[in-house]
Every structure is written in structure tokens, then in C-alpha cells.
Design a protein around this motif. Structure first.
Motif, PDB file in Angstrom:
ATOM      1  N   GLY A 184       0.780  -1.232   0.000  1.00  0.00           N
ATOM      2  CA  GLY A 184       0.000   0.000   0.000  1.00  0.00           C
ATOM      3  C   GLY A 184       0.813   1.284   0.000  1.00  0.00           C
ATOM      4  O   GLY A 184       0.387   2.283  -0.577  1.00  0.00           O
ATOM      5  N   HIS A 185       1.971   1.263   0.678  1.00  0.00           N
ATOM      6  CA  HIS A 185       2.819   2.452   0.768  1.00  0.00           C
ATOM      7  C   HIS A 185       4.277   2.064   0.499  1.00  0.00           C
ATOM      8  O   HIS A 185       5.141   2.208   1.371  1.00  0.00           O
ATOM      9  N   PRO A 186       4.573   1.560  -0.702  1.00  0.00           N
ATOM     10  CA  PRO A 186       5.933   1.069  -0.967  1.00  0.00           C
ATOM     11  C   PRO A 186       6.999   2.148  -0.855  1.00  0.00           C
ATOM     12  O   PRO A 186       8.181   1.832  -0.651  1.00  0.00           O
ATOM     13  N   GLU A 187       6.596   3.407  -0.937  1.00  0.00           N
ATOM     14  CA  GLU A 187       7.567   4.496  -0.875  1.00  0.00           C
ATOM     15  C   GLU A 187       8.276   4.574   0.474  1.00  0.00           C
ATOM     16  O   GLU A 187       9.365   5.159   0.580  1.00  0.00           O
ATOM     17  N   VAL A 188       7.703   3.960   1.526  1.00  0.00           N
ATOM     18  CA  VAL A 188       8.365   4.010   2.838  1.00  0.00           C
ATOM     19  C   VAL A 188       9.410   2.911   2.983  1.00  0.00           C
ATOM     20  O   VAL A 188      10.128   2.872   3.988  1.00  0.00           O
ATOM     21  N   ALA A 189       9.502   2.014   2.003  1.00  0.00           N
ATOM     22  CA  ALA A 189      10.549   0.975   1.948  1.00  0.00           C
ATOM     23  C   ALA A 189      10.717   0.232   3.268  1.00  0.00           C
ATOM     24  O   ALA A 189      11.796   0.251   3.874  1.00  0.00           O
ATOM     25  N   PRO A 190       9.667  -0.446   3.748  1.00  0.00           N
ATOM     26  CA  PRO A 190       9.773  -1.135   5.042  1.00  0.00           C
ATOM     27  C   PRO A 190      10.766  -2.287   4.982  1.00  0.00           C
ATOM     28  O   PRO A 190      10.840  -3.015   3.995  1.00  0.00           O
ATOM     29  N   ARG A 191      11.532  -2.457   6.036  1.00  0.00           N
ATOM     30  CA  ARG A 191      12.491  -3.554   6.095  1.00  0.00           C
ATOM     31  C   ARG A 191      12.689  -3.966   7.556  1.00  0.00           C
ATOM     32  O   ARG A 191      12.738  -3.105   8.450  1.00  0.00           O
ATOM     33  N   ALA A 192      12.811  -5.267   7.764  1.00  0.00           N
ATOM     34  CA  ALA A 192      13.030  -5.791   9.107  1.00  0.00           C
ATOM     35  C   ALA A 192      14.460  -5.512   9.537  1.00  0.00           C
ATOM     36  O   ALA A 192      15.404  -5.724   8.764  1.00  0.00           O
ATOM     37  N   VAL A 193      14.619  -5.025  10.747  1.00  0.00           N
ATOM     38  CA  VAL A 193      15.936  -4.758  11.324  1.00  0.00           C
ATOM     39  C   VAL A 193      15.911  -5.221  12.772  1.00  0.00           C
ATOM     40  O   VAL A 193      14.849  -5.513  13.327  1.00  0.00           O
ATOM     41  N   ASP A 194      17.085  -5.304  13.377  1.00  0.00           N
ATOM     42  CA  ASP A 194      17.128  -5.603  14.803  1.00  0.00           C
ATOM     43  C   ASP A 194      16.343  -4.530  15.548  1.00  0.00           C
ATOM     44  O   ASP A 194      16.593  -3.331  15.376  1.00  0.00           O
ATOM     45  N   GLY A 195      15.385  -4.951  16.341  1.00  0.00           N
ATOM     46  CA  GLY A 195      14.594  -4.008  17.110  1.00  0.00           C
ATOM     47  C   GLY A 195      13.279  -3.651  16.477  1.00  0.00           C
ATOM     48  O   GLY A 195      12.498  -2.911  17.066  1.00  0.00           O
ATOM     49  N   GLY A 196      12.998  -4.166  15.251  1.00  0.00           N
ATOM     50  CA  GLY A 196      11.690  -3.889  14.669  1.00  0.00           C
ATOM     51  C   GLY A 196      11.704  -3.694  13.177  1.00  0.00           C
ATOM     52  O   GLY A 196      12.278  -4.487  12.438  1.00  0.00           O
ATOM     53  N   THR A 197      11.104  -2.603  12.720  1.00  0.00           N
ATOM     54  CA  THR A 197      10.943  -2.308  11.296  1.00  0.00           C
ATOM     55  C   THR A 197      11.452  -0.901  11.017  1.00  0.00           C
ATOM     56  O   THR A 197      11.065   0.051  11.689  1.00  0.00           O
ATOM     57  N   VAL A 214      12.958   3.718  13.034  1.00  0.00           N
ATOM     58  CA  VAL A 214      12.761   2.331  13.451  1.00  0.00           C
ATOM     59  C   VAL A 214      11.611   2.272  14.449  1.00  0.00           C
ATOM     60  O   VAL A 214      11.625   2.987  15.465  1.00  0.00           O
ATOM     61  N   LEU A 215      10.626   1.433  14.138  1.00  0.00           N
ATOM     62  CA  LEU A 215       9.482   1.204  15.024  1.00  0.00           C
ATOM     63  C   LEU A 215       9.584  -0.217  15.550  1.00  0.00           C
ATOM     64  O   LEU A 215       9.968  -1.144  14.805  1.00  0.00           O
ATOM     65  N   ASP A 216       9.253  -0.407  16.814  1.00  0.00           N
ATOM     66  CA  ASP A 216       9.236  -1.776  17.315  1.00  0.00           C
ATOM     67  C   ASP A 216       8.015  -2.496  16.758  1.00  0.00           C
ATOM     68  O   ASP A 216       7.171  -1.894  16.075  1.00  0.00           O
ATOM     69  N   ASP A 217       7.909  -3.793  17.013  1.00  0.00           N
ATOM     70  CA  ASP A 217       6.864  -4.591  16.382  1.00  0.00           C
ATOM     71  C   ASP A 217       5.467  -4.104  16.739  1.00  0.00           C
ATOM     72  O   ASP A 217       4.577  -4.038  15.881  1.00  0.00           O
ATOM     73  N   ASP A 218       5.261  -3.770  17.991  1.00  0.00           N
ATOM     74  CA  ASP A 218       3.934  -3.269  18.382  1.00  0.00           C
ATOM     75  C   ASP A 218       3.627  -1.945  17.704  1.00  0.00           C
ATOM     76  O   ASP A 218       2.500  -1.721  17.240  1.00  0.00           O
ATOM     77  N   GLU A 219       4.609  -1.073  17.614  1.00  0.00           N
ATOM     78  CA  GLU A 219       4.388   0.232  17.002  1.00  0.00           C
ATOM     79  C   GLU A 219       4.043   0.123  15.523  1.00  0.00           C
ATOM     80  O   GLU A 219       3.143   0.821  15.036  1.00  0.00           O
ATOM     81  N   VAL A 220       4.739  -0.735  14.794  1.00  0.00           N
ATOM     82  CA  VAL A 220       4.464  -0.816  13.352  1.00  0.00           C
ATOM     83  C   VAL A 220       3.089  -1.408  13.107  1.00  0.00           C
ATOM     84  O   VAL A 220       2.363  -0.989  12.189  1.00  0.00           O
ATOM     85  N   VAL A 221       2.679  -2.367  13.925  1.00  0.00           N
ATOM     86  CA  VAL A 221       1.331  -2.937  13.787  1.00  0.00           C
ATOM     87  C   VAL A 221       0.285  -1.859  14.047  1.00  0.00           C
ATOM     88  O   VAL A 221      -0.661  -1.677  13.262  1.00  0.00           O
TER      89      VAL A 221
END
Length: 240
Positions: free
Chosen positions: A185-198, A208-215
Motif C-alpha cells: 500500500g505504501h511502498p515508498e516508505v521501503a519497510p524492512r526488518a531490522v534488529d529491534g523492529g521495522t 525504526v518502530l518496534d513490532d507493536d508500534e508498526v502494527v
């Protein structure tokens, strides 16, 4: 995957089973609803216009759409909506809730759960294929993730508890789905998994957002006191 499926990076979904997640959410919601008293039914949810009884009506109404997709019968469903004066998603949701406002609540729980169980069964049976949706033909597995996550969101809206045992796996698949949904839906934000979240990129800045924050961000449900910057929250929100 079929030739007409949309080209979206779905690698974040590898290793997760949407059907098992869907089953767990449905069973958790049913058990919670069956234990409510009158005060519990009248309690507010995160959807400010709906108490828990109205939310149950919404859940039951969404099964009409899922079954229409599975039956390739969206046309007749849209005709019903238009005849009732439905013009957009908000009015469609309101129509579904109003139609179910009266009647026995226990019977409505049973009706929703039976319809939902049919949805889950038929999605499992069609894994690997596509089905009709308002957006056109769409992969069944991806749609199952969407529906499971929407149910999980509404479960949280109602305050359905999650056990400490279930929470880590639930958080993991929902964060993975959030990244997929952003790719979609928003590919321009280029989400990627990293240590500590997304990690996402908004206005040229990485966050970087943690898992709860990105959800919560993707589902449009970050709390007022969130540390996520408003511009980032707005860039990630996919659902009101």
C-alpha cells in the motif's frame, strides 16, 4: 502465485501460516464474547462509534463480503448495498451494524462464528489460488492474512486478552504482515526488518518502530502518547 497476481514483495510472510493465525483469532474472540455480561457488551471499543455489541455486528457483516468473494458474487452484494443507500466504506459498515442491532446476542455470536468458520475452511481449501475481491483477482493466501489481521485488530479494539504464551508469535506474524501491507500500500516508505523492529523511510529520514508500534501504525491505532512522529504515523496508516 498466478500470472495475474500483483507484483508485491511478500518475503516478510515466509514462514507464517495465515490460516492458523486466523483460527486462533476467531477462537479467542468467540471465547471472549461468550463470557461477556450486559456491562461488558456495552463497554466502548477503540472504534469510538461502536460498543462491543456493535463490533460483533460488524464482524458478522464482514462475513457477507468474504463469502461473496469466495462465491464470485460481489455484484449481487453491491446491489444490496446500493439499494440501501450505501455509498462508501463507512456507510457500508454502518449498514451492516444497523441490520444486526436487534436480536439475540448469543445467536449472533453463533451465526458469526459459523460463517467465519466457513470462511476459514474455504480459504484453506483454496490456498495457492486467487479469488474475486473489490480490487480484482487477489491471492487467497494474502487475503487470508488481511482478514486475520483485521480480526486481530478488532479483537484488540474490544480488549480481547492475549495470553503471555501466545503473544510473541502473534506479535511476530502481525509485524511481518504490517511490512507486507506497507510494501503493498505504501511502498515508498521501503519497510524492512531490522534488529529491534521495522525501519521505514519517511521524507528522506529513517525511523525504526518496534513490532507493536508498526502494527498499530499500519492499522491507524497508535495511542495519543506515542513516540512515533506524526508524519511517520500518517505515512504508515493503512486502516482507520
Amino acid at each position: 502465485m498466478t500470472d495475474d497476481a500483483p507484483a508485491v514483495d511478500d518475503r516478510d510472510l515466509d514462514g507464517f501460516d495465515p490460516y492458523d493465525a486466523f483460527d486462533l483469532e476467531a477462537d479467542r474472540v468467540r471465547a471472549f464474547l461468550e463470557g461477556l455480561d450486559d456491562a461488558g457488551w456495552a463497554a466502548p471499543t477503540r472504534c469510538t462509534a461502536w460498543d462491543r455489541r456493535a463490533m460483533l455486528g460488524h464482524l458478522d457483516a464482514t462475513e457477507d463480503y468474504h463469502h461473496a468473494c469466495l462465491d464470485d458474487a460481489l455484484g449481487p452484494l453491491m446491489e444490496t448495498y446500493m439499494a440501501a443507500g450505501v455509498t462508501d466504506m463507512d456507510s457500508a459498515n454502518a449498514f451492516g451494524v444497523v441490520r444486526r442491532a436487534d436480536g439475540d446476542t448469543a445467536e449472533l455470536i453463533a451465526h458469526w462464528y459459523e460463517a467465519n468458520a466457513e470462511t476459514r475452511r474455504r480459504f484453506r481449501e483454496r490456498d495457492g489460488g486467487t479469488l474475486a475481491t473489490m480490487a480484482g483477482q487477489y491471492p487467497v493466501r494474502w487475503q487470508a492474512f488481511h482478514i486475520a489481521d483485521e480480526l486481530a485488530t478488532h479483537a484488540d479494539d474490544m480488549g480481547v486478552p492475549v495470553t503471555a504464551e501466545d503473544a510473541p508469535a502473534r506479535r511476530a506474524w502481525r509485524a511481518a504482515f504490517a511490512r507486507f501491507a506497507l510494501h503493498e500500500g505504501h511502498p515508498e516508505v521501503a519497510p524492512r526488518a531490522v534488529d529491534g523492529g521495522t525501519e521505514v523511510t519517511v521524507d528522506g529520514q529513517n525511523h525504526v518502530l518496534d513490532d507493536d508500534e508498526v502494527v498499530l501504525a499500519v492499522m491507524g491505532r497508535l495511542p495519543d502518547d506515542t513516540s512515533v512522529p506524526p508524519a511517520v504515523a500518517a505515512a504508515l496508516a493503512l486502516m482507520a
